[in-house]
Design an enzyme around this catalytic site. Sequence first.
Site, short mmCIF file in Angstrom:
data_model
loop_
_atom_site.label_atom_id
_atom_site.label_comp_id
_atom_site.label_asym_id
_atom_site.label_seq_id
_atom_site.Cartn_x
_atom_site.Cartn_y
_atom_site.Cartn_z
N ASP A 154 31.52 22.50 0.05
CA ASP A 154 32.56 22.19 -0.94
C ASP A 154 33.53 21.14 -0.39
O ASP A 154 34.71 21.41 -0.13
CB ASP A 154 33.31 23.46 -1.32
CG ASP A 154 32.39 24.48 -1.96
OD1 ASP A 154 31.30 24.10 -2.44
OD2 ASP A 154 32.74 25.67 -1.99
N ASP B 202 24.09 30.28 -3.24
CA ASP B 202 25.40 29.83 -2.79
C ASP B 202 25.95 30.77 -1.71
O ASP B 202 25.58 31.94 -1.63
CB ASP B 202 26.37 29.79 -3.97
CG ASP B 202 27.49 28.78 -3.79
OD1 ASP B 202 27.71 28.35 -2.64
OD2 ASP B 202 28.13 28.41 -4.79
N GLU C 89 26.59 32.00 4.04
CA GLU C 89 27.14 32.17 5.39
C GLU C 89 27.12 33.65 5.80
O GLU C 89 26.54 33.95 6.84
CB GLU C 89 28.55 31.63 5.47
CG GLU C 89 28.68 30.13 5.30
CD GLU C 89 28.59 29.72 3.84
OE1 GLU C 89 29.28 30.32 3.01
OE2 GLU C 89 27.79 28.83 3.54
#
Length: 791
Positions: free
Chosen positions: A462, A389, A392
């Site tokens: 998300d 997850d 970035e």
Amino acid sequence: MIHVKSSLLFSGLLLFTASAWSQQYQQTNGGIRATIHSVNIEVRFFNADIVRVLKYPVGVTDEKKSLSVIKTPVSTPLTVHQNGNILSVSSASLQTRINLQTGQISFYNNAAVALLEENSLQFTPAKDGADSTYSVNQSFLLKEEEAIYGLGQHQKGLMDQRNQKLELKQGNMQIAVPFFQSVKGYGLFWDNYSTTIFNDTLNIASFESIIGNCADYYFINGGNADKVIAQMRWLTGEAPMYARWLFGYTQSRERYKSQYELMDVVKKYRALKVPLDGIVQDWQYWGVHDNEWNAMEFGNPAFPDPKAMIDSVHQANAHIVISIWPSFGNKTKIYQELKEQHMLYDFTTWPPVQEVQVYDAFNPTARDLYWKYLNKNIFSLGMDGWWMDATEPDQIVPKPGDDENLTYLGTFRKVRNAFPLMTTGGVYEHQRRINTDKRVFILTRSAFAGQQRNAATNWSGDIVSGWDVFNKQISGGLNLSLSGIPYWNTDIGGFFSWRNYPKGVKDAAFQELYVRWLQFAAFTPMFRSHGTDTPREIYQFGEKGYWAYDAIVKFIQLRYRLLPYNYSNAWEVTSKSGTLMRALVMDFAADKKAREINNEYLFGKNILVAPVTDSLYTGRINGETVTDFSKTKTHTVYLPEGSDWFDFWTGEKTRGGQDIEKEVPVDIMPLYVKAGSILPMGPFQQYTGEKDASNLELRVYEGANGTFTLYEDENDNYNYERNIYSTITMKWNDKTKTLTIEDRKGSYPGMLLHRTFNIILVKKNHGTGIETVEKADKVIKYAGKKTAIQF
């Protein structure tokens, strides 16, 4: 038109303007090198269809090693010819022309058709920490009606990326890949890892990167989208095979709060006889406090025996994936070890507290440490896959100097977009070194060029539950596929449901959205349900006989019926640089209407998918949801020109090149099969491998010649890399109405030596939908030798 000219320093800006020119150049092995006024130019053929162009100011040392490109140039026969100030360097299929007066480069195919032309180049002095550097802007001239695709995944709902300004910077819901391809059959990869602005206006498209000692790009000549993608994968790495179970259905939730809750979900699916192959454990299995964040070990008392949890999942013939992050709480062992070696960044990420910091994924020693803890505490227990997850990583509370954090390769500002490539690469490479029996699987939120080689599947972030958001996912996933990254999916129903659906799964309006989203997801590379605010397991939607429940079961079962088709197409991805989610332009580039359609695509080369992205049967009156199934609604579908199409549900045949109105009751999503297709249908089963493929249904859609190759292997491990697998090629001759099944090629342990193919010639109300056909038109008993049957 702005032309690239010779270089001058003007008001702190190094740009090309009119001046005298030099004919001096040096021929090198694979290309040429020239200095045209103040800029060094290198042109290097990597193969006959790929050219690297490198430009940097005189005085700058070129020490760049690509993070994306893993190929080295192959020997390519070239011819060099000069005509006045135009120097041509040509392979058998691509010609590069360098204007020795201006430094401008243009590209032509072997028929001398112009493909792309440079416009201008600018180097602007900049500071990167303590270092002097440049920002760099390279622009190109595009034709007015030239459609382009790719650039990663964005949330604008557009297929064609013309006339767009995009910030290519990794973020939740945005994937930055500085690569586009044109409907003219070429691709362009801008090899820079800093934040980059892509801007297309007035037929001038440019990449402007905030840090760049050089302009560095690769021009790819393909002729069509598939060949462009194949060349891009050749350059940056092929996508390995996933285990077969990953093409089944995976259930997830934010989050299962104990190992018993997770185990109970698997048990309920088995009791309901609803197919399931994967279950995902999200965060906080390590503990509930931020300073324990991502400890890479089970520390939460609600998970007292993780080995027993994993074993129980395996005993139920399912698999388990777990969430891991690039950030660590300061009370974890890995945090302390990374801090001692100065391998943590000092900026605030998720969770937004000072006690959590991100590791330096660019540092090979840090990647070693990451895997050491992962392997010792989780993989060794039998874990089947990784949900990486926030790759970035987002700077949640940015402050001055964040981008100046030093990585192993320079400032974070300089390399930030490549973070997901490096962190997924670390996990992939380490697992491959120690285990060849279990194929690597990574689910991750961000990607960069080349990430397909790390066995990484992306999801769209998300996102919020809503019909407009749902619609935008389609073009986002398709453009990521057109960027060369083939595996992608979304959170079914959207991640955040509370904003539009505060009652969540208890609201029929959310149920309709979820059902339509799940129908779409059944035709994405990974079929996975996930979200917060409300649970998503099938039994939360009622029980058998209720419309939402029944529609969900139907499409999960359809996914399993299509396993032979999907797994064979996955082999196409690995062996031939194929693409699963195919924008219509890939197969119908000549159809101008197909170029911009953002809500349809082909899954594989045979099935056209047209998701229903509007609410048709629920609405709200005075804030309360009402349902109305009294009238069956329709959905407009465009059938591309150049083929006839069969309605998967009815068998009706329709000519392409037209819009049609398809009736869409809540359990039907429009699916059309291209004429000439051979569609293998497997058995109904509760998990992949429950039943063998000894009795396959082959649906034949006449109207054109067709070929399909059935791929089979051991379903996991990497023996396929040693040619341990089998293929069976099937051919339909439409003129003679003959189906030929060729000799089986290859073998593997456990291979079926004898099998039955039940052949169905699809027509109206025959060979349709998800049910098996009771009586086949023809039956072939196959033992590996060529056989033919005529209708």
